[in-house]
Design an enzyme around this catalytic site. Structure first.
Site, PDB file in Angstrom:
ATOM      1  N   CYS A  38     -19.082  41.021   6.443  1.00 39.21           N
ATOM      2  CA  CYS A  38     -17.674  40.578   6.500  1.00 39.21           C
ATOM      3  C   CYS A  38     -17.636  39.063   6.614  1.00 39.21           C
ATOM      4  O   CYS A  38     -16.839  38.385   5.955  1.00 39.21           O
ATOM      5  CB  CYS A  38     -16.964  41.179   7.711  1.00 39.21           C
ATOM      6  SG  CYS A  38     -17.095  42.963   7.861  1.00 39.21           S
ATOM      7  N   ASP A  48     -30.937   5.527  29.740  1.00 40.40           N
ATOM      8  CA  ASP A  48     -30.393   4.218  30.084  1.00 40.40           C
ATOM      9  C   ASP A  48     -30.391   4.105  31.608  1.00 40.40           C
ATOM     10  O   ASP A  48     -30.105   5.076  32.303  1.00 40.40           O
ATOM     11  CB  ASP A  48     -28.972   4.091  29.533  1.00 40.40           C
ATOM     12  CG  ASP A  48     -28.303   2.807  29.959  1.00 40.40           C
ATOM     13  OD1 ASP A  48     -28.872   1.738  29.678  1.00 40.40           O
ATOM     14  OD2 ASP A  48     -27.229   2.869  30.578  1.00 40.40           O
ATOM     15  N   CYS A 107       0.857  -1.199   0.000  1.00 36.56           N
ATOM     16  CA  CYS A 107       0.000   0.000   0.000  1.00 36.56           C
ATOM     17  C   CYS A 107       0.889   1.244   0.000  1.00 36.56           C
ATOM     18  O   CYS A 107       0.653   2.204  -0.740  1.00 36.56           O
ATOM     19  CB  CYS A 107      -0.905   0.035   1.224  1.00 36.56           C
ATOM     20  SG  CYS A 107      -1.944  -1.401   1.473  1.00 36.56           S
ATOM     21  N   ASP A 150     -23.312   2.976  25.232  1.00 35.57           N
ATOM     22  CA  ASP A 150     -24.505   3.482  24.553  1.00 35.57           C
ATOM     23  C   ASP A 150     -24.194   4.300  23.311  1.00 35.57           C
ATOM     24  O   ASP A 150     -25.053   5.030  22.821  1.00 35.57           O
ATOM     25  CB  ASP A 150     -25.318   4.337  25.536  1.00 35.57           C
ATOM     26  CG  ASP A 150     -25.747   3.555  26.751  1.00 35.57           C
ATOM     27  OD1 ASP A 150     -26.235   2.430  26.576  1.00 35.57           O
ATOM     28  OD2 ASP A 150     -25.582   4.062  27.871  1.00 35.57           O
ATOM     29  N   CYS A 165     -18.972  43.065  10.727  1.00 41.88           N
ATOM     30  CA  CYS A 165     -20.413  42.870  10.559  1.00 41.88           C
ATOM     31  C   CYS A 165     -20.690  41.572   9.829  1.00 41.88           C
ATOM     32  O   CYS A 165     -19.782  40.853   9.410  1.00 41.88           O
ATOM     33  CB  CYS A 165     -21.038  44.033   9.798  1.00 41.88           C
ATOM     34  SG  CYS A 165     -20.515  44.082   8.062  1.00 41.88           S
ATOM     35  N   ASP A 222     -24.261   6.423  29.220  1.00 41.48           N
ATOM     36  CA  ASP A 222     -22.940   6.631  29.822  1.00 41.48           C
ATOM     37  C   ASP A 222     -21.868   6.967  28.805  1.00 41.48           C
ATOM     38  O   ASP A 222     -20.716   7.194  29.154  1.00 41.48           O
ATOM     39  CB  ASP A 222     -22.512   5.428  30.665  1.00 41.48           C
ATOM     40  CG  ASP A 222     -22.352   4.162  29.834  1.00 41.48           C
ATOM     41  OD1 ASP A 222     -22.289   4.257  28.592  1.00 41.48           O
ATOM     42  OD2 ASP A 222     -22.279   3.076  30.435  1.00 41.48           O
TER      43      ASP A 222
END
Length: 827
Positions: free
Chosen positions: A94, A511, A27, A714, A91, A710
């Site tokens: 800009c 949970d 590779c 999850d 502003c 947690d």
């Protein structure tokens, strides 16, 4: 023979590219081969371990060509995020100009520019130098931002210097403008002043003096407007500076002609408007100065977080204790902290015990006990004891550094609501210039005499009143203050979008383990029978359970140890499959198990029937202990509900939200906990891989959903939810799947985050209403729409004052969020 002309030595750069997809040496060879084909590449080195390519190439080599070469080889260059500090923006126009310039760069996939933070966040495969050059072409300047804490002091000093320069220029402009204003407006409004001027210096000398003073105002403190605004106008990308430049120069040049070549003007139109040009510049500078002060207050959350970082650390090296700069601390160093000092870095305690105030990180006010093995977080404050700890994370890897990055990223983000503002402001300034031209022509053709004077004054008023500063500041300032206030409470918005999406949540899915509960089994109940002593029973039961590796057994042992009980020696330990365990202590039989085990042993558990029923209603499974053939105690171990959980759920209900619990527990246990807490929906017996499907189903039925977990087990459900909220533990905050992180681990952060989202978006809408209503209402007034009916015209001077005040109003409104308080029942 012709000799080729000599050329100077080629200029080479080293370009580093991250590469994805490489798995072996072949590779590497393919990538190197393709990169070497790019014209101008001198040398390529691809590293499989680091997955990076270091390319030495002619300075003219386009990075995009290198990326395409990698893709031709079958691999990819992942998009990276670069943050630039942009200087000179004033502003919303800009912002649009810089964004368009950045997005036009080949290789950029996205660019977001924030006026309040003066930062640009660019994603793509382009390098920082190319982006900085692109910004420079728009007449703004840019530099690469180093998010390290060490850069904070330098940035703060730079901001202070800019603010000081604005203050100085405002004062200079004010002192020079005051006599101009008195000479011109005093002569118009107070006859005595007019007479004094005419009888002393005369009208012509009066105009010469005004010309001199106004020229100083425009080309010394006011020069910044022309340096930015005129080039932007010539590029056909006008901004706020362009409006000020055109407006003030129109008034100034007209006055110049009236002063030095009055014969060129129609009869009756020879008037000067030096005071308009000078006062406009002075008022806008004053507005900018007030904005700079207010902007400084919007970023106080970051300053406060950066201020938590200690400058030095006391480190043990070579048998002695040295005080070293924080940058010199390395992982593994033993760091000493005295009472009252801040933890310099993250670490694990190896000596001493103390209490540590972690409120500045978690938002929780109660100091946390620290003993050997406890983790400490850099920036928190040691209380009374001395500690020594081993450094585990330093520099940009500390919790504090990660928090600062999260807050900065959230503050620099662009909410969906901002897209509407962007679409409008892109065309706003050109539209204003068009409106000013139309105003000029209408007054010139249809206005009363002197038409040219009316046309000029009203056109200038339109240009000045319409500067879109307030529009550009309306959203980002509220985001800055809102996310900063969240950080102070331990609520970190990793993604700014969550700040807007949370307010629309209809249901919160939670949970159970580690979110509603502590996430660790603990002894919750122990009742003894007859004349048995509680401590003796607990010590003996724990001694037997110490031989088991079951989490329930571990909870009983932990409870005994926490009470300082000595566990007696046991003999003849045996596990009775399917029933329980038994052993002997000092010749006495100890048997522990469920009710069926007691029945097998011939014991009646009826004495504990009421207790067993209560435990069952709470979702707990009781165990029994027998000593020497007599029923001694009933025991229950459960994952205890966090103290803050009930009021957090009550607070969510008060916000009109439904609460659902998703758990792998059996339905009986889950429903018992739900009844206890007042949870609306129970989704029980869900395997970890099934949570995503349950989240999808709840979204389909109820609408926008926030999932609270947690942040580790999850992750898929957090990602699937409209907003993923991760419960942190004070140190585990780098949770990539979540949109919001609650540092304290308390569920009360959820209603706090939702209420803060609602408050911030409400604040943004107030700002946008003011900014748009202000411009919508006052542009026609400035154009003179009230003149035919009421004879009312808006002076350019008042237009400048109103424009400056509009920005200050928006900033002041955003700063109200600094005092935002969470719902009373969630505190």
């Amino acid at each position: 023979m012709n000799t080729p002309a000599k050329t100077g030595p080629a200029s080479f750069n080293t370009i580093s590219l991250p590469i994805e997809g490489m798995t072996c040496a072949s590779c590497v060879g393919r990538v190197e081969a393709q990169l070497n084909k790019v014209a101008g590449v001198e040398k390529v080195s691809v590293n499989l371990a680091t997955e990076r390519a270091e390319i030495r190439a002619d300075s003219n080599v386009d990075r995009t060509a290198l990326v395409k070469a990698v893709e031709t080889a079958g691999y990819s260059v992942p998009a990276s995020s670069i943050e630039l500090a942009i200087e000179g923006m004033t502003c919303a126009s800009c912002v649009g100009n810089v964004e368009r310039a950045l997005k036009a760069v080949s290789g950029v996939t996205g660019a977001t520019v924030n006026l309040a933070t003066e930062r640009a966040t660019i994603s793509g495969t382009v390098d920082a130098d190319t982006l900085i050059k692109a910004v420079a072409k728009t007449s703004y300047s840019a530099r690469l931002v180093d998010n390290g804490i060490d850069q904070a002091d330098e940035q703060a000093a730079k901001k202070d210097a800019e603010q000081a320069a604005l203050k100085r220029d405002t004062l200079i402009a004010g002192l020079l403008t005051l006599p101009v204003f008195v000479l011109e407006m005093g002569s118009h409004m107070i006859p005595a002043v007019h007479d004094l001027v005419m009888n002393t210096i005369g009208m012509q000398n009066n105009w010469y003096l005004q010309f001199a003073l106004t020229s100083l105002v425009l080309f010394i403190p006011g020069l910044r407007f022309y340096q930015k605004g005129i080039p932007a106008l010539l590029r056909l990308a006008p901004d706020m500076n362009s409006l000020v430049s055109v407006g003030t120069m129109a008034a100034y040049l007209y006055s110049l002609v009236a002063t030095f070549a009055p014969q060129l003007l129609p009869s009756g139109t020879v008037n000067v408007y030096y005071e308009a040009a000078a006062v406009i510049v002075t008022l806008i500078l004053a507005g900018r100065y007030m904005e700079a002060r207010a902007k400084g207050r919007t970023s106080e959350a970051i300053k406060r977080l950066v201020g938590l970082q200690a400058k030095t650390a006391r480190v043990r090296r070579d048998g002695q204790t040295l005080e070293v700069a924080i940058a010199e601390v390395v992982p593994g160093d033993i760091v000493e902290v005295r009472p009252g000092e801040r933890m310099p870095v993250d670490g694990q305690v190896i000596e001493g015990d103390s209490y540590v105030d972690e409120s500045m990180i978690t938002g929780e006010p109660i100091p946390v006990a620290k003993t050997v093995g406890s983790e400490v977080v850099g920036g928190t404050v040691n209380q009374k004891g001395a500690l020594a700890f081993s450094a585990t994370a330093v520099g940009g890897q500390t919790v504090l550094a990660q928090i600062i990055r999260m807050v900065e990223q959230a503050q620099g983000s662009k909410l969906p609501i901002q897209a509407m503002v962007d679409r409008i402001t892109m065309w706003f300034v050109p539209a204003v210039i068009g409106a000013a031209l139309l105003t000029f022509l209408v007054w010139l053709v249809f206005g009363p005499s002197p038409a040219l004077t009316f046309a000029l004054v009203n056109a200038v008023a339109v240009l000045i009143i319409a500067c879109p500063c307030a529009m550009g500041l309306a959203t980002p300032t509220s985001i800055m203050v809102g996310t900063g206030r969240g950080a102070e409470m331990g609520v970190l918005f990793r993604k700014g979008e969550a700040l807007q999406l949370l307010k629309d949540a209809k249901i919160v899915a939670v949970d159970k383990t580690g979110t509603l509960t502590e996430g660790k089994p603990a002894l919750t109940d122990l009742e003894v029978a007859g004349d048995f002593d509680r401590d003796t029973v607990l010590a003996r039961v724990a001694a037997v359970e110490a031989k088991s590796e079951h989490p329930i057994a571990r909870a009983i042992v932990d409870a005994a140890e926490a009470q300082g009980l000595t566990l007696p020696a046991i003999t003849k330990f045996e596990s009775v499959t399917g029933f329980g365990v038994k052993a002997e202590i000092d010749g006495q039989r100890i048997e522990i198990g469920a009710d069926r085990y007691m029945e097998k042993l011939g014991m009646d558990v009826g004495a504990f029937a009421a207790t067993a029923e209560r435990l069952g209603s709470e979702g707990k499974s009781p165990l029994y202990a027998a000593i020497d053939g007599r029923l001694a105690a009933i025991v229950a171990v459960a994952d205890p509900i966090k103290e803050s959980t009930p009021r957090a759920i009550a607070a969510m209900h008060a916000l009109g939200l439904k609460v659902a619990m998703i758990t792998g527990d059996n339905r009986h246990t889950a429903e018992a906990i739900a009844r206890q807490l007042g949870i609306d929906l129970v989704v029980a017996e869900v395997l970890p891989e099934g949570k995503v499907e349950k989240v999808k189903a709840l979204k389909a039925e109820y609408g926008k959903l926030a999932f609270v977990g947690d942040g580790i087990n999850d992750a898929p459900a957090l990602a699937e939810a409209d907003v993923g909220i991760a419960i942190g533990t004070g140190t585990d905050i780098a949770i990539e799947a979540a949109d919001v992180v609650l540092m304290s681990g308390s569920l009360t952060g959820v209603p706090n985050a939702i209420a803060l989202s609602q408050g911030t978006i409400r604040n943004i809408k107030q700002n946008l209403f003011w900014a748009f209503a202000y411009n919508t209402a006052l542009i026609p007034v400035a154009a003179g729409v009230l003149y035919p009916a009421f004879g009312i015209l808006l002076s350019p001077v008042f237009a400048a004052g109103a424009m400056a005040l509009s920005s200050v109003f928006v900033l002041g409104n955003a700063l109200r969020l600094k005092g935002w308080q969470p719902p009373a029942n969630a505190q």
